[in-house]
Motif scaffolding. Structure first.
Motif, PDB file in Angstrom:
ATOM      1  N   ASN A  29      -1.913 -63.782   2.167  1.00  0.00           N
ATOM      2  CA  ASN A  29      -1.616 -63.545   0.756  1.00  0.00           C
ATOM      3  C   ASN A  29      -2.223 -62.230   0.276  1.00  0.00           C
ATOM      4  OD1 ASN A  29      -4.173 -64.641   1.034  1.00  0.00           O
ATOM      5  ND2 ASN A  29      -4.116 -65.746  -0.884  1.00  0.00           N
ATOM      6  N   ILE A  30      -2.211 -61.209   1.157  1.00  0.00           N
ATOM      7  CA  ILE A  30      -2.766 -59.903   0.814  1.00  0.00           C
ATOM      8  C   ILE A  30      -1.714 -58.817   0.975  1.00  0.00           C
ATOM      9  CG2 ILE A  30      -5.109 -60.579   1.475  1.00  0.00           C
ATOM     10  CD1 ILE A  30      -4.692 -58.889   4.038  1.00  0.00           C
ATOM     11  N   GLY A  31      -2.000 -57.668   0.402  1.00  0.00           N
ATOM     12  CA  GLY A  31      -1.123 -56.516   0.547  1.00  0.00           C
ATOM     13  C   GLY A  31      -1.817 -55.273   0.037  1.00  0.00           C
ATOM     14  N   THR A  32      -1.110 -54.142   0.056  1.00  0.00           N
ATOM     15  CA  THR A  32      -1.634 -52.893  -0.477  1.00  0.00           C
ATOM     16  C   THR A  32      -0.641 -52.313  -1.474  1.00  0.00           C
ATOM     17  OG1 THR A  32      -0.694 -51.602   1.327  1.00  0.00           O
ATOM     18  CG2 THR A  32      -2.971 -52.337   1.599  1.00  0.00           C
ATOM     19  N   VAL A  33      -1.177 -51.559  -2.434  1.00  0.00           N
ATOM     20  CA  VAL A  33      -0.338 -50.908  -3.441  1.00  0.00           C
ATOM     21  C   VAL A  33      -0.993 -49.580  -3.808  1.00  0.00           C
ATOM     22  CG1 VAL A  33      -1.436 -52.075  -5.412  1.00  0.00           C
ATOM     23  CG2 VAL A  33       0.894 -51.214  -5.631  1.00  0.00           C
ATOM     24  N   THR A  34      -0.177 -48.581  -4.065  1.00  0.00           N
ATOM     25  CA  THR A  34      -0.636 -47.293  -4.581  1.00  0.00           C
ATOM     26  C   THR A  34      -0.056 -47.129  -5.977  1.00  0.00           C
ATOM     27  OG1 THR A  34      -0.706 -46.327  -2.366  1.00  0.00           O
ATOM     28  CG2 THR A  34      -0.625 -44.788  -4.227  1.00  0.00           C
ATOM     29  N   LEU A  35      -0.916 -46.866  -6.959  1.00  0.00           N
ATOM     30  CA  LEU A  35      -0.442 -46.698  -8.328  1.00  0.00           C
ATOM     31  C   LEU A  35       0.442 -45.458  -8.420  1.00  0.00           C
ATOM     32  CD1 LEU A  35      -3.616 -47.549 -10.450  1.00  0.00           C
ATOM     33  CD2 LEU A  35      -1.826 -49.077  -9.581  1.00  0.00           C
ATOM     34  N   THR A  36       1.491 -45.553  -9.217  1.00  0.00           N
ATOM     35  CA  THR A  36       2.432 -44.465  -9.393  1.00  0.00           C
ATOM     36  C   THR A  36       1.748 -43.310 -10.117  1.00  0.00           C
ATOM     37  OG1 THR A  36       4.216 -46.077  -9.544  1.00  0.00           O
ATOM     38  CG2 THR A  36       4.698 -43.842 -10.294  1.00  0.00           C
ATOM     39  N   GLN A  37       1.780 -42.131  -9.480  1.00  0.00           N
ATOM     40  CA  GLN A  37       1.163 -40.941 -10.053  1.00  0.00           C
ATOM     41  C   GLN A  37       1.957 -40.465 -11.269  1.00  0.00           C
ATOM     42  OE1 GLN A  37       0.874 -37.827  -7.159  1.00  0.00           O
ATOM     43  NE2 GLN A  37      -0.560 -36.629  -8.345  1.00  0.00           N
ATOM     44  N   THR A  84      -0.292 -52.075 -15.392  1.00  0.00           N
ATOM     45  CA  THR A  84      -0.452 -51.015 -16.386  1.00  0.00           C
ATOM     46  C   THR A  84      -1.785 -50.324 -16.119  1.00  0.00           C
ATOM     47  OG1 THR A  84       0.906 -52.170 -18.001  1.00  0.00           O
ATOM     48  CG2 THR A  84      -0.611 -50.514 -18.857  1.00  0.00           C
ATOM     49  N   HIS A  85      -1.775 -48.993 -16.182  1.00  0.00           N
ATOM     50  CA  HIS A  85      -2.950 -48.195 -15.845  1.00  0.00           C
ATOM     51  C   HIS A  85      -2.879 -46.857 -16.574  1.00  0.00           C
ATOM     52  CE1 HIS A  85      -0.214 -46.034 -13.096  1.00  0.00           C
ATOM     53  NE2 HIS A  85       0.225 -47.242 -12.773  1.00  0.00           N
ATOM     54  N   ARG A  86      -3.921 -46.064 -16.436  1.00  0.00           N
ATOM     55  CA  ARG A  86      -3.928 -44.734 -17.049  1.00  0.00           C
ATOM     56  C   ARG A  86      -3.000 -43.795 -16.290  1.00  0.00           C
ATOM     57  NH1 ARG A  86     -10.097 -42.969 -17.553  1.00  0.00           N
ATOM     58  NH2 ARG A  86      -9.924 -43.334 -15.326  1.00  0.00           N
ATOM     59  N   ASN A  87      -2.545 -42.765 -16.975  1.00  0.00           N
ATOM     60  CA  ASN A  87      -1.734 -41.720 -16.373  1.00  0.00           C
ATOM     61  C   ASN A  87      -2.687 -40.669 -15.813  1.00  0.00           C
ATOM     62  OD1 ASN A  87      -0.058 -39.595 -15.732  1.00  0.00           O
ATOM     63  ND2 ASN A  87       1.000 -39.560 -17.689  1.00  0.00           N
ATOM     64  N   THR A  88      -2.884 -40.691 -14.510  1.00  0.00           N
ATOM     65  CA  THR A  88      -3.790 -39.721 -13.882  1.00  0.00           C
ATOM     66  C   THR A  88      -2.996 -38.859 -12.915  1.00  0.00           C
ATOM     67  OG1 THR A  88      -4.374 -41.043 -11.946  1.00  0.00           O
ATOM     68  CG2 THR A  88      -5.648 -41.443 -13.964  1.00  0.00           C
ATOM     69  N   GLY A  89      -3.577 -37.770 -12.517  1.00  0.00           N
ATOM     70  CA  GLY A  89      -2.927 -36.884 -11.558  1.00  0.00           C
ATOM     71  C   GLY A  89      -3.315 -37.188 -10.126  1.00  0.00           C
ATOM     72  N   HIS A  90      -4.080 -38.244  -9.921  1.00  0.00           N
ATOM     73  CA  HIS A  90      -4.549 -38.559  -8.569  1.00  0.00           C
ATOM     74  C   HIS A  90      -3.487 -39.306  -7.771  1.00  0.00           C
ATOM     75  CE1 HIS A  90      -8.454 -37.177  -9.749  1.00  0.00           C
ATOM     76  NE2 HIS A  90      -8.503 -38.059 -10.733  1.00  0.00           N
ATOM     77  N   ALA A  91      -3.317 -38.899  -6.517  1.00  0.00           N
ATOM     78  CA  ALA A  91      -2.329 -39.534  -5.645  1.00  0.00           C
ATOM     79  C   ALA A  91      -2.950 -40.623  -4.780  1.00  0.00           C
ATOM     80  CB  ALA A  91      -1.666 -38.488  -4.752  1.00  0.00           C
ATOM     81  N   ASP A  92      -4.274 -40.743  -4.801  1.00  0.00           N
ATOM     82  CA  ASP A  92      -4.942 -41.685  -3.896  1.00  0.00           C
ATOM     83  C   ASP A  92      -5.458 -42.938  -4.607  1.00  0.00           C
ATOM     84  OD1 ASP A  92      -6.958 -40.421  -5.315  1.00  0.00           O
ATOM     85  OD2 ASP A  92      -8.321 -40.317  -3.597  1.00  0.00           O
ATOM     86  N   LEU A  93      -4.697 -43.425  -5.569  1.00  0.00           N
ATOM     87  CA  LEU A  93      -5.086 -44.654  -6.265  1.00  0.00           C
ATOM     88  C   LEU A  93      -4.561 -45.851  -5.471  1.00  0.00           C
ATOM     89  CD1 LEU A  93      -4.425 -43.511  -9.927  1.00  0.00           C
ATOM     90  CD2 LEU A  93      -6.613 -43.650  -8.731  1.00  0.00           C
ATOM     91  N   ASN A  94      -5.223 -46.082  -4.338  1.00  0.00           N
ATOM     92  CA  ASN A  94      -4.812 -47.121  -3.386  1.00  0.00           C
ATOM     93  C   ASN A  94      -5.677 -48.363  -3.550  1.00  0.00           C
ATOM     94  OD1 ASN A  94      -3.068 -45.169  -2.186  1.00  0.00           O
ATOM     95  ND2 ASN A  94      -4.837 -44.354  -1.100  1.00  0.00           N
TER      96      ASN A  94
END
Length: 101
Positions: A29-37, A84-94
């Motif tokens: 019941n696990i997985g990974t997600v990267t937040l949309t830049q 829902t999250h902040r709008n950041t310029g980071h691509a590594d929000l894993n």
């Protein structure tokens, strides 16, 4: 993915293997997600998500750890959730996630 039992059970060996895996924490019941830049939402699609599921996150980078206080599940349906999250310029929000229920 881990083995699943057929709807009407399985032989003793298959049942024992799966139950022992569960006892060892292998609950599939696990997985990974990267937040949309450059966005404030990310859609998490996973067939295991239900409307009553709880989704917990673990950050996998310094930037993701800094974002933890600013992300939450704002909508949830069977099969997906909106983060829902902040709008950041980071691509590594894993993040790794776990679905319970």
């Amino acid at each position: 993915m881990f083995r699943r039992l057929p709807p009407f059970g399985g032989d003793q060996r298959a049942v024992a293997e799966i139950v022992n895996g569960i006892m060892d924490g292998k609950t599939n019941n696990i997985g990974t997600v990267t937040l949309t830049q450059s966005s404030t939402t990310t859609t998490l699609t996973d067939a295991r998500i239900g409307i009553d599921s709880v989704i917990l996150f673990t950050p996998l980078s310094d930037h993701a750890a800094a974002e933890m206080a600013h992300l939450f599940i704002s909508a949830q349906t069977n099969g997906s959730a909106t983060i829902t999250h902040r709008n950041t310029g980071h691509a590594d929000l894993n993040f790794q996630y776990i679905i319970v229920g």
